[in-house]
Design an enzyme around this catalytic site. Structure first.
Site, PDB file in Angstrom:
ATOM      1  CE1 TYR A 176      -8.345  16.047 -38.836  1.00  0.00           C
ATOM      2  CE2 TYR A 176      -6.663  14.717 -39.926  1.00  0.00           C
ATOM      3  CZ  TYR A 176      -7.439  15.867 -39.880  1.00  0.00           C
ATOM      4  OH  TYR A 176      -7.308  16.837 -40.850  1.00  0.00           O
TER       5      TYR A 176
ATOM      6  CE1 TYR B 175      -3.970   9.022 -38.265  1.00  0.00           C
ATOM      7  CE2 TYR B 175      -1.968   7.723 -38.496  1.00  0.00           C
ATOM      8  CZ  TYR B 175      -3.331   7.797 -38.277  1.00  0.00           C
ATOM      9  OH  TYR B 175      -4.040   6.647 -38.060  1.00  0.00           O
TER      10      TYR B 175
ATOM     11  CE  LYS C 122      -4.118   6.926 -34.698  1.00  0.00           C
ATOM     12  NZ  LYS C 122      -5.341   6.395 -34.058  1.00  0.00           N
TER      13      LYS C 122
ATOM     14  CG  ASP D 292     -16.334  15.269 -27.962  1.00  0.00           C
ATOM     15  OD1 ASP D 292     -15.277  14.674 -28.281  1.00  0.00           O
ATOM     16  OD2 ASP D 292     -16.454  16.504 -27.985  1.00  0.00           O
ATOM     17  CB  ILE D 293     -13.421   9.980 -27.430  1.00  0.00           C
ATOM     18  CG1 ILE D 293     -12.668  10.644 -28.588  1.00  0.00           C
ATOM     19  CG2 ILE D 293     -14.356   8.893 -27.934  1.00  0.00           C
ATOM     20  CD1 ILE D 293     -11.733   9.694 -29.318  1.00  0.00           C
TER      21      ILE D 293
ATOM     22  CG  ASP E 223       2.105   1.625 -40.384  1.00  0.00           C
ATOM     23  OD1 ASP E 223       1.162   2.428 -40.197  1.00  0.00           O
ATOM     24  OD2 ASP E 223       2.440   1.240 -41.523  1.00  0.00           O
TER      25      ASP E 223
END
Length: 786
Positions: free
Chosen positions: A565, A629, A633, A540-541, A606
């Site tokens: 995700y 999202y 990132k 589990d990161i 991107d």
């Protein structure tokens, strides 16, 4: 002078060279040399100039980079065609003056090449007698201008060049017969001798470093006569220069009676011997060949004939169960035949980074082994410093196919690869360490066998069926324990296979259920990179304890984080879940990797940009994500690089690839093939990215030790609708069935940028989008519209 007295002088000269070689070998260590791909070959009326392609012609600072490698010598061009095409009286020495002067300042010994796979200026050719005298005139002028230069290669690989120019028709003068081939060879060898005579008028101590690509030919029993002939023919250039091609030579009768060469032309070499001071051996993984009359085993393009039999001529590494003859065998054959000092003057492998490292290390180790056995081997030459262009077509087409070398030219400035670090270590007498060097190269693994395997153990090859040899298998064999397995053990017991034994530090890949994670696993299998593909249950990161446990137990050299995700619209409804996987998880990985001394590669998107720009985004552009999202990132990028500045963070764009059923192009083609319309957005412009390109390049960068932010996407841009139309046309489907819609009409939950095209200020490493789509169709075995 009688032939007897001449032969005595040759014998005395060779004895002196042997004794001198043995003394020097005892006193010196193995040197690291370097070389610059500088071919200027002619096809029809066009010259293909590698130094124009690689830009070295205008970059003096490259020499400083070369010096930092610690090499003692460099094969360096002062080419006749470029310097004095109209004769020495009209020569332009400015380029050579500046470069050779700088090399002298840097303390690097140049081995000056005068013709490199060339045919001279336009007024001559390899079958023109004036080629030899013209080159000698130029050589004299070079020696006059640079009397301090000691080492010369007047003509690079004369036998290879003669084959390509006189036998296979690839290069000018495009001959396809034995007479033209031998004429071209004799002309070049005469040019070498006359050039060295001219140079030694100025500098009597000048040395000849004569290079040649030597291969070993294997065959079935029926084709043994042809293999024997080719195995003798490979020595022709050296035998001519050494004055060994006399009436007792196995090929004397062939050259005289079959080819039709005048006796006087052959005796000239007996009367004017010029044995090399150093034999320069160039050897490539595909140099060794296998000849087989069973044509049905091989594709038609491998078929040929010698006028007596039809047979396939294929790369030995692709069919021989034992693999290639190998550098140690070849070096010893050269030494036993001539007993003249040797250098391996080209070590290059156009492949993935770890395979390039494995090949260089294998040749370096073989060199040290044969030196311990009494062979006077002086140096290994890292080739090519700046890579090469279009050698996949033997430099007969201008397609821009680039193979990186010690430096990668796809960045604004030559970027040192992992090979550069290896060279620096070896040049200092140190050992270069990398976990991937513990795995044999592809030329020892099963995937190399493209044709039914044949044993080549007995001399020229027995032609018997293989006995199930499969090299390293596919990294999935269940029979091997976790006991230590070395490179040498694999070769001594080639039926051994492994499944990530504990002795090999693996690469960890998170994201076992995702497209990207599975692509990494697939390509690691292909590249011989031991790995563990982990599910969330296994690691589990976002849980520091879970990550610590895995790092302690598996002791990886690096982690590729392909988990995350990915449901952009659902993230608007599940922001905490998205943040945990996309920001907290990578941050935890970075923190734990910093503690354990492990490299990290993780991915961004991107969608960290807002799309306001009208030109492609680069790494230094400010981020301004429009959705949950994208924000996750962007946060991950900051947190990862704060915790682990050496981490590699790659921003990329919309994936497509051949291995999953749900990427955009695959879904579009499946829908259109069913006769149904396919809806795609028309007002969002992106950088579609081919997954195999992304994964391979990411692995190369990881091995190179690159860090920080990189943009990796195929060159080009497209809207989603245009991408679907282009793919439809390639597949001969009705592109009118693609229904283009504005984003607003699709009522997507997450806002997207209208323009998120990526390029890079650090290096544009992937080929064009059109090239990638063509390879997608090939991989999927789909018909492609011509």
């Amino acid at each position: 002078m009688t032939k007897a007295s001449l032969n005595r002088q040759i014998g005395i000269r060779n004895s002196e060279l042997i004794q001198d070689s043995k003394i020097k070998n005892q006193k010196s260590k193995l040197e690291m040399w370097a070389g610059l791909e500088c071919t200027v070959n002619r096809v029809g009326d066009r010259y293909f100039n590698q130094m124009e392609r690689n830009g070295h012609g205008t970059r003096l600072d490259d020499l400083n980079l070369f010096a930092e490698l610690g090499v003692t010598a460099i094969r360096y061009p002062v080419l006749w065609e470029l310097t004095a095409p109209e004769g020495p009286d009209k020569a332009d020495w400015s380029w050579a003056d500046e470069r050779l002067g700088r090399l002298q300042e840097l303390g690097i010994n140049p081995i000056v090449g005068l013709v490199h796979h060339g045919s001279g200026p336009r007024h001559t050719s390899l079958i023109d007698p004036s080629f030899a005298t013209g080159l000698a005139e130029f050589a004299h002028a070079v020696a006059e201008r640079y009397p301090w230069v000691e080492n010369y290669t007047p003509v690079n690989e004369p036998l290879t060049t003669a084959r390509f120019s006189g036998l296979y028709g690839h290069w000018y003068p495009h001959g396809r017969d034995a007479f033209t081939f031998i004429q071209a060879l004799l002309t070049q060898c005469r040019a070498v001798i006359l050039s060295m005579q001219a140079i030694r008028q100025i500098n009597p101590a000048a040395k000849l470093v004569q290079t040649e690509d030597l291969c070993k030919v294997f065959s079935t029993p029926k084709m043994a006569y042809q293999a024997e002939f080719e195995n003798e023919r490979r020595w022709l250039s050296f035998d001519l220069l050494c004055g060994r091609l006399n009436q007792a030579h196995p090929l004397w009768s062939y050259l005289r009676k079959v080819v039709g060469i005048d006796e006087a032309d052959l005796e000239w070499f007996l009367e004017n011997p010029c044995p090399p001071d150093i034999m320069g051996i160039n050897h490539y993984l595909t140099s060794d060949r296998f000849l087989d009359e069973r044509l049905d085993r091989y594709p038609s393009w491998t078929h040929g004939s010698n006028g007596r039999d039809q047979y396939a001529d294929v790369e030995a590494v692709r069919v021989c169960t034992e693999g290639i003859a190998g550098p140690r065998t070849l070096i010893k054959e050269v030494w036993e035949r001539y007993e003249i000092a040797i250098a391996v003057t080209e070590v290059h492998h156009g492949c993935t980074r770890e395979e390039q490292l494995r090949w260089l290390k294998e040749v370096w180790d073989a060199a040290n082994t044969v030196r311990s056995e009494g062979v006077d081997l002086r140096a290994i030459t890292a080739w090519s410093l700046l890579g090469s262009y279009d050698w996949n077509s033997l430099v007969t087409r201008d397609e821009g196919h680039y193979e990186p070398g010690v430096f990668d030219l796809r960045s604004p400035h030559p970027r040192p690869t992992a090979i550069a670090r290896m060279i620096r270590d070896l040049a200092k007498g140190e050992t270069y360490e990398h976990p991937l060097l513990d795995v044999p190269g592809w030329w020892w693994r099963s995937q190399r066998l493209l044709y039914p395997p044949v044993s080549c153990n007995s001399g020229l090859g027995t032609g018997e069926e293989g006995t199930g040899y499969l090299g390293l298998g596919t990294w999935e064999d269940k029979n091997t324990s976790s006991s230590q397995i070395s490179n040498s053990q694999f070769r001594e017991n080639p039926q051994s296979t492994i499944h990530n034994p504990q002795s090999l530090r693996p690469l960890l890949i998170s994201g076992a259920t995702g497209t990207l994670g599975n692509a990494f696993a697939r390509l690691c299998d292909l590249r011989g990179i031991p790995y563990h593909l982990l599910t969330r249950r296994e690691m589990d990161i976002a849980n520091p304890a879970s990550v610590d446990t895995v790092l302690t137990e598996l002791k990886p050299w690096a982690i590729v984080n392909a988990a995350g995700y990915v449901r952009v619209d659902d993230a608007e409804l599940e922001p905490d879940a998205c943040r945990r996987e996309n920001a907290d998880g990578p941050a935890v990985l970075a923190e734990r990797c910093a503690r354990h001394g492990v490299q990290l590669l993780t991915f961004s998107s991107d969608l960290v940009f807002d799309g306001v720009s009208t030109s492609p985004y680069v790494e230094s552009d400010s981020v301004a994500p429009l959705n949950v999202y994208g924000r996750s990132k962007g946060e991950a990028e900051v947190r990862v690089l704060q915790a682990l500045p050496s981490a590699l963070v790659i921003r990329t764009s919309a994936f497509f690839g051949p291995w999953d059923e749900y990427n955009f192009i695959t879904v579009a083609l499946r829908t259109l093939s069913a006769g149904k319309p396919f809806v795609a957005v028309e007002d969002a412009v992106i950088s579609p990215t081919y997954i195999p390109d992304l994964v391979n390049t990411s692995l190369d960068l990881l091995i190179d030790g690159e860090y920080g932010l990189w943009h990796i996407a195929n060159s080009g841009e497209s809207s989603w609708a245009d991408l679907a139309r282009f793919a439809a046309r390639c597949a001969r489907l009705d592109a009118k069935q693609v229904e283009a819609r504005p984003m607003q009409a699709l009522q997507l939950l997450a806002p997207r940028p209208r323009y998120s095209v990526l390029t890079s200020e650090r290096g544009v490493l992937l080929p064009s989008l059109e090239n990638a789509i063509a390879r997608y169709f090939q991989e999927c075995k789909l018909p492609l519209l011509a």
